[in-house]
Design a protein around this motif. Structure first.
Motif, PDB file in Angstrom:
ATOM      1  N   PRO A  43      -5.896  -4.026 -16.772  1.00 21.21           N
ATOM      2  CA  PRO A  43      -4.995  -3.348 -15.824  1.00 21.21           C
ATOM      3  C   PRO A  43      -4.144  -2.274 -16.504  1.00 21.21           C
ATOM      4  O   PRO A  43      -3.837  -1.251 -15.902  1.00 21.21           O
ATOM      5  CB  PRO A  43      -4.099  -4.464 -15.295  1.00 21.21           C
ATOM      6  CG  PRO A  43      -4.672  -5.740 -15.773  1.00 21.21           C
ATOM      7  CD  PRO A  43      -5.566  -5.450 -16.928  1.00 21.21           C
ATOM      8  N   PHE A  95      -2.233 -10.356  -9.462  1.00 27.01           N
ATOM      9  CA  PHE A  95      -2.927 -11.334  -8.621  1.00 27.01           C
ATOM     10  C   PHE A  95      -3.722 -12.308  -9.480  1.00 27.01           C
ATOM     11  O   PHE A  95      -4.440 -11.896 -10.389  1.00 27.01           O
ATOM     12  CB  PHE A  95      -3.872 -10.599  -7.655  1.00 27.01           C
ATOM     13  CG  PHE A  95      -4.187 -11.379  -6.412  1.00 27.01           C
ATOM     14  CD1 PHE A  95      -3.492 -11.139  -5.228  1.00 27.01           C
ATOM     15  CD2 PHE A  95      -5.152 -12.372  -6.434  1.00 27.01           C
ATOM     16  CE1 PHE A  95      -3.770 -11.866  -4.081  1.00 27.01           C
ATOM     17  CE2 PHE A  95      -5.428 -13.117  -5.292  1.00 27.01           C
ATOM     18  CZ  PHE A  95      -4.739 -12.863  -4.104  1.00 27.01           C
ATOM     19  N   THR A 134      -4.627   0.596  -3.162  1.00 25.16           N
ATOM     20  CA  THR A 134      -5.128   0.380  -4.523  1.00 25.16           C
ATOM     21  C   THR A 134      -4.060   0.720  -5.554  1.00 25.16           C
ATOM     22  O   THR A 134      -3.830  -0.026  -6.509  1.00 25.16           O
ATOM     23  CB  THR A 134      -6.380   1.237  -4.770  1.00 25.16           C
ATOM     24  OG1 THR A 134      -7.350   0.936  -3.779  1.00 25.16           O
ATOM     25  CG2 THR A 134      -6.970   0.965  -6.140  1.00 25.16           C
ATOM     26  N   ARG A 158      -4.872 -12.937  11.386  1.00 29.20           N
ATOM     27  CA  ARG A 158      -6.139 -12.594  10.749  1.00 29.20           C
ATOM     28  C   ARG A 158      -7.244 -13.452  11.340  1.00 29.20           C
ATOM     29  O   ARG A 158      -7.123 -14.678  11.423  1.00 29.20           O
ATOM     30  CB  ARG A 158      -6.061 -12.829   9.231  1.00 29.20           C
ATOM     31  CG  ARG A 158      -7.290 -12.399   8.455  1.00 29.20           C
ATOM     32  CD  ARG A 158      -7.431 -10.885   8.425  1.00 29.20           C
ATOM     33  NE  ARG A 158      -8.532 -10.437   7.567  1.00 29.20           N
ATOM     34  CZ  ARG A 158      -9.635  -9.829   8.015  1.00 29.20           C
ATOM     35  NH1 ARG A 158      -9.787  -9.609   9.313  1.00 29.20           N
ATOM     36  NH2 ARG A 158     -10.577  -9.443   7.184  1.00 29.20           N
ATOM     37  N   ARG A 201      -1.453  -1.959  -5.614  1.00 24.36           N
ATOM     38  CA  ARG A 201      -1.959  -3.150  -6.332  1.00 24.36           C
ATOM     39  C   ARG A 201      -1.806  -2.968  -7.841  1.00 24.36           C
ATOM     40  O   ARG A 201      -1.381  -3.866  -8.551  1.00 24.36           O
ATOM     41  CB  ARG A 201      -3.444  -3.374  -6.020  1.00 24.36           C
ATOM     42  CG  ARG A 201      -3.743  -3.955  -4.672  1.00 24.36           C
ATOM     43  CD  ARG A 201      -5.119  -4.603  -4.662  1.00 24.36           C
ATOM     44  NE  ARG A 201      -6.211  -3.664  -4.813  1.00 24.36           N
ATOM     45  CZ  ARG A 201      -6.846  -3.063  -3.805  1.00 24.36           C
ATOM     46  NH1 ARG A 201      -6.463  -3.287  -2.562  1.00 24.36           N
ATOM     47  NH2 ARG A 201      -7.846  -2.233  -4.037  1.00 24.36           N
ATOM     48  N   GLY A 202      -2.184  -1.786  -8.304  1.00 23.75           N
ATOM     49  CA  GLY A 202      -2.153  -1.543  -9.738  1.00 23.75           C
ATOM     50  C   GLY A 202      -0.739  -1.539 -10.286  1.00 23.75           C
ATOM     51  O   GLY A 202      -0.483  -2.039 -11.377  1.00 23.75           O
ATOM     52  N   LEU A 205      -5.489  -6.994  -0.669  1.00 22.31           N
ATOM     53  CA  LEU A 205      -6.934  -7.022  -0.915  1.00 22.31           C
ATOM     54  C   LEU A 205      -7.687  -7.068   0.405  1.00 22.31           C
ATOM     55  O   LEU A 205      -8.890  -6.885   0.456  1.00 22.31           O
ATOM     56  CB  LEU A 205      -7.296  -8.258  -1.744  1.00 22.31           C
ATOM     57  CG  LEU A 205      -6.786  -8.245  -3.182  1.00 22.31           C
ATOM     58  CD1 LEU A 205      -6.897  -9.631  -3.806  1.00 22.31           C
ATOM     59  CD2 LEU A 205      -7.576  -7.235  -4.001  1.00 22.31           C
ATOM     60  N   ASP A 206      -6.955  -7.343   1.470  1.00 22.89           N
ATOM     61  CA  ASP A 206      -7.559  -7.500   2.784  1.00 22.89           C
ATOM     62  C   ASP A 206      -6.552  -6.927   3.782  1.00 22.89           C
ATOM     63  O   ASP A 206      -5.374  -6.748   3.444  1.00 22.89           O
ATOM     64  CB  ASP A 206      -7.796  -9.006   3.015  1.00 22.89           C
ATOM     65  CG  ASP A 206      -8.684  -9.262   4.215  1.00 22.89           C
ATOM     66  OD1 ASP A 206      -9.333  -8.311   4.694  1.00 22.89           O
ATOM     67  OD2 ASP A 206      -8.718 -10.426   4.664  1.00 22.89           O
ATOM     68  N   TYR A 251      -4.459 -13.036   0.072  1.00 24.88           N
ATOM     69  CA  TYR A 251      -5.259 -11.808  -0.018  1.00 24.88           C
ATOM     70  C   TYR A 251      -4.594 -10.685   0.784  1.00 24.88           C
ATOM     71  O   TYR A 251      -4.585  -9.529   0.358  1.00 24.88           O
ATOM     72  CB  TYR A 251      -6.685 -12.015   0.519  1.00 24.88           C
ATOM     73  CG  TYR A 251      -7.496 -13.028  -0.256  1.00 24.88           C
ATOM     74  CD1 TYR A 251      -7.315 -13.194  -1.632  1.00 24.88           C
ATOM     75  CD2 TYR A 251      -8.433 -13.819   0.383  1.00 24.88           C
ATOM     76  CE1 TYR A 251      -8.057 -14.134  -2.334  1.00 24.88           C
ATOM     77  CE2 TYR A 251      -9.179 -14.755  -0.314  1.00 24.88           C
ATOM     78  CZ  TYR A 251      -8.984 -14.914  -1.675  1.00 24.88           C
ATOM     79  OH  TYR A 251      -9.706 -15.840  -2.369  1.00 24.88           O
ATOM     80  N   ASP A 264      -6.947   3.163   1.720  1.00 25.72           N
ATOM     81  CA  ASP A 264      -7.423   2.399   0.569  1.00 25.72           C
ATOM     82  C   ASP A 264      -6.793   2.881  -0.737  1.00 25.72           C
ATOM     83  O   ASP A 264      -6.402   2.079  -1.582  1.00 25.72           O
ATOM     84  CB  ASP A 264      -8.951   2.522   0.490  1.00 25.72           C
ATOM     85  CG  ASP A 264      -9.523   1.650  -0.606  1.00 25.72           C
ATOM     86  OD1 ASP A 264      -9.614   0.438  -0.394  1.00 25.72           O
ATOM     87  OD2 ASP A 264      -9.847   2.189  -1.680  1.00 25.72           O
ATOM     88  N   LYS A 298      -5.997   0.977 -16.857  1.00 29.07           N
ATOM     89  CA  LYS A 298      -6.069   1.748 -15.610  1.00 29.07           C
ATOM     90  C   LYS A 298      -4.736   2.451 -15.349  1.00 29.07           C
ATOM     91  O   LYS A 298      -4.710   3.623 -14.995  1.00 29.07           O
ATOM     92  CB  LYS A 298      -6.429   0.823 -14.447  1.00 29.07           C
ATOM     93  CG  LYS A 298      -6.412   1.501 -13.080  1.00 29.07           C
ATOM     94  CD  LYS A 298      -7.365   2.693 -13.034  1.00 29.07           C
ATOM     95  CE  LYS A 298      -7.113   3.549 -11.802  1.00 29.07           C
ATOM     96  NZ  LYS A 298      -7.768   4.859 -11.885  1.00 29.07           N
TER      97      LYS A 298
END
Ligand SMILES: Nc1ncnc2c1ncn2[C@@H]1O[C@H](COP(=O)(O)OP(=O)(O)OP(=O)(O)O)[C@@H](O)[C@H]1O
Ligand SMILES: [Mg+2]
Lengths: 228, 413
Positions: free
Chosen positions: A114, A94, A85, A16, A88-89, A61-62, A56, A81, A117
């Motif tokens: 969370p 995190f 996403t 990175r 992540r959910g 997230l990155d 991250y 994305d 969602k």
């Protein structure tokens, strides 16, 4: 394939770069690492060596400039994305190093955020679960305090509770005990370890605290963007 | 409540003051839009009501000359032949009975009145005025006009009973110093007939009130020496808005020119339309400011909430959710603004309708005319919605495009 299923998280040769032009820095220089279910990992290293940057990336997230990240056996680093996403959910909890809560919301609402969602539980079940999570980080009596009415350490504990909200398979925590006294550090750490053992979750945490690091299953020392 | 709406609501309550500008402009924009539309279309409606009450929904006149008959008509008839847009017309309606019977076949026709018109000189003991005499059958004419509501002195019953009675316009009566019961002479090229004022009417339309004398058809026939035929047939319709379609159909069937009120009063009607459009545009400036203020406030909230956006995105909230959260904020302000604005519109419209404003000439009124029309509210809210939501899309999308990685590192811009 059966073997890879044991790994909740696996990354290979992550690179990175950060910054632009003259200020472009090679922060991560080929990091590879695997996290098994039910294990607690500690990443340690001097300030600025790239621990947060790595976290991250692992938290989707990155995106890495090079290398791959697989979550529960699925390569996610180059997904779009929407897929990242969703992962992540559903799979990742995190805890950020600095900012923790949405300050206009109460502790309870933050923890329920969370779950709302993901929408797998009824509103009552969400509230119940949020209450018990806040209980387990010692904040059972402050569930209705707004973020602004909580101390830094309390906010951090709410953030830990929130990371656990959707029962993620992977918990990534950037210095989750950084602002806590010994008693609360132990409480948070014990909670994370217990979850790893009882529910088979993989926990990766960054810490500067040698006591905490020593109580983890593995310690990954990092320097200048690589594990040593 | 959806999670996004809940978040939007909380973000908003923390930024009440910043939203006040956009909210108040929305309220003003919606409220004033409603009030201006209510008044412009109030006056337009009143004007239409006046013209329908005087010259009716439609006028049938001037026979269209058949090409086959054109030779004969050109020779023997003493009717005037004129050219209009390539079509030949013979002035007047030669056989009113036949035309009226044919008109009754149209379902939309609610009444017909044959009118014989001619130029006259009105002689009173005071002075002379040139005017137009309208020969009518009273009962027929009441079905195609509001004459019964326009009487200001005397009454129609007297006119009905008096063979030589006459209805005189207010302006004309004033000029000639004629009152109810006074007699006067109508002079057509030296031929004199005596009439008596049965009633005085006022339509508010200056051109009518100063020029028209209504008399019974028989008297008009002998005065104008027209034993048959009429000048035009005034037609009333159940559905006034269908007049243009009906007119072109009637023109086909009756072989007479048919002019609907929309065509007859085109100049005034388009003036009213222009007025209402221009006032709508002027008032939309408020809505425009509401949109700009919304843009500004949302852009500010996005900047302040980048960390919250990162937290939400880390928990699995999608770009779409972030967009929605910000659009909801605009939506909530818009909804409150539209609701309060509509109330302001109602109160404002009522208040304006109480303002005294004497107008005479194209119609007669003592106060502001307003029309209560639900569409004004729909249009007002739609304009505000388009402006405010369009202005919110840019900041909302900007918020959604933020990369959580950039935010947490502090390099988001
Ligand atoms: N936007 C950026 N542009 C250039 N370099 C950056 C940028 N962001 C971070 N860095 C650099 O990347 C390196 C790694 O940062 P990172 O935050 O990962 O360190 P860390 O190990 O988490 O440190 P700490 O223990 O203090 O939290 C640092 O040297 C930092 O200066
Ligand atoms: Mg760090």
């Amino acid at each position: 394939m059966a073997e890879t299923q044991d790994f909740a998280l696996r990354c290979t040769n992550l690179h990175r770069y950060l910054g632009q032009g003259e200020g472009r820095v090679h922060v991560l220089k080929g990091v590879s690492f695997e996290a098994r279910r039910g294990q607690v990992y500690a990443i340690v290293g001097p300030s600025g060596c790239g621990k947060s940057t790595l976290l991250y990336l692992l938290g989707l997230l990155d995106q890495p400039d090079e290398g791959g990240i697989a979550i529960n056996g699925q390569l996610m680093s180059n997904s779009d994305d929407a897929a990242r996403t969703a992962a992540r959910g559903a799979h990742i909890g995190f805890v950020f190093q600095f900012h923790f809560l949405m300050l206009e919301f109460t502790a309870l609402e933050n923890v329920m955020m969370p779950m709302r969602k993901l929408a797998k539980l009824t509103p009552e079940a969400m509230a119940d679960r949020a209450h018990s999570l806040l209980d387990s980080v010692g904040l059972g009596d402050k569930t209705h305090r707004l973020g602004t009415q909580l101390s830094g350490g309390e906010q951090q504990r709410v953030a830990v509770a929130r990371a656990l909200a959707n029962e993620p398979t992977i918990i990534l925590a950037d210095e989750p005990t950084g602002n806590l006294d010994v008693k609360n550090s132990s409480m948070v750490f014990d909670l994370l370890t217990r979850l790893a053992k009882d529910h088979g979750q993989a926990v990766v945490l960054v810490t500067h605290n040698p006591d905490i690091a020593n109580r983890c299953d593995s310690v990954l020392p990092m320097r200048d963007g690589v594990f040593i | 409540m959806s999670p996004n709406l809940r978040i939007a609501f909380r973000f908003l309550t923390a930024k009440k003051r910043a939203m006040l500008m956009s909210l108040s402009c929305t309220v003003l924009g919606v409220g004033l839009f409603i009030v201006t539309q209510a008044t412009t279309s109030g006056f337009e409606d009143f004007f239409i009501k006046t013209i329908l009450g005087t010259d009716g929904a439609m006028r049938i006149q001037d026979q269209i000359q058949d090409t086959l008959r054109s030779m004969n008509a050109g020779g023997g008839s003493d009717f005037l032949v004129s050219h209009r847009e390539g079509v030949k017309y013979i002035e007047g309606v030669e056989e009113p009975k036949a035309v009226v019977n044919a008109l009754k076949e149209f379902a939309n026709v609610s009444g017909t009145s044959a009118v014989l018109r001619g130029n006259v000189l009105v002689r009173s003991s005071f002075k002379n005025e040139s005017a137009q005499v309208f020969g009518i059958n009273l009962d027929e004419h009441l079905k195609v006009s509001d004459l019964n509501h326009q009487i200001i002195q005397g009454d129609l019953a007297t006119f009905r009973e008096a063979p030589t009675g006459a209805l005189v316009g207010k302006v004309l009566a004033d000029r000639l110093q004629l009152g109810v019961g006074n007699s006067f002479l109508l002079d057509v090229q030296g031929q004199l007939l005596r009439f008596r004022v049965s009633a005085i009417y006022e339509t508010g339309v200056a051109d009518i009130d100063k020029a028209r004398v209504y008399v019974h058809m028989n008297e008009a026939r002998s005065l104008l020496k027209k034993p048959i035929g009429v000048t035009f047939i005034q037609v009333n319709l159940f559905d006034k808005n269908r007049a243009p379609q009906d007119a072109s159909q009637m023109q086909e069937v009756l072989r007479h020119s048919a002019s609907p009120w929309q065509e007859r009063e085109k100049a005034w009607l388009s003036a009213f339309r222009a007025l209402s459009v221009s006032s709508a545009i002027t008032v939309s400036v408020f809505t425009l400011i509401a949109g700009l203020a919304m843009f500004n406030t949302l852009a500010m909230i996005v900047l302040e909430k980048t960390k919250d956006i990162a937290i939400l995105r880390s928990m699995g909230y999608e770009r779409r959710d972030i967009t929605q959260i910000f659009l909801w904020q605009a939506g909530i302000v818009l909804a409150i603004g539209a609701l309060v604005g509509a109330l302001v519109g109602v109160v404002g419209t009522f208040a304006v309708s109480q303002i005294p404003l004497p107008i005479n000439g194209i119609f007669k009124t003592e106060t502001f005319q307003v029309s209560w029309n639900g569409w004004h509210y729909v249009e007002a809210v739609l304009t505000a919605a388009i402006m405010v939501m369009a202005a919110s899309i840019i900041p909302a999308r900007r918020a959604a495009r933020l990369e959580p990685g950039d935010i947490v590192r502090g390099t988001a811009q």
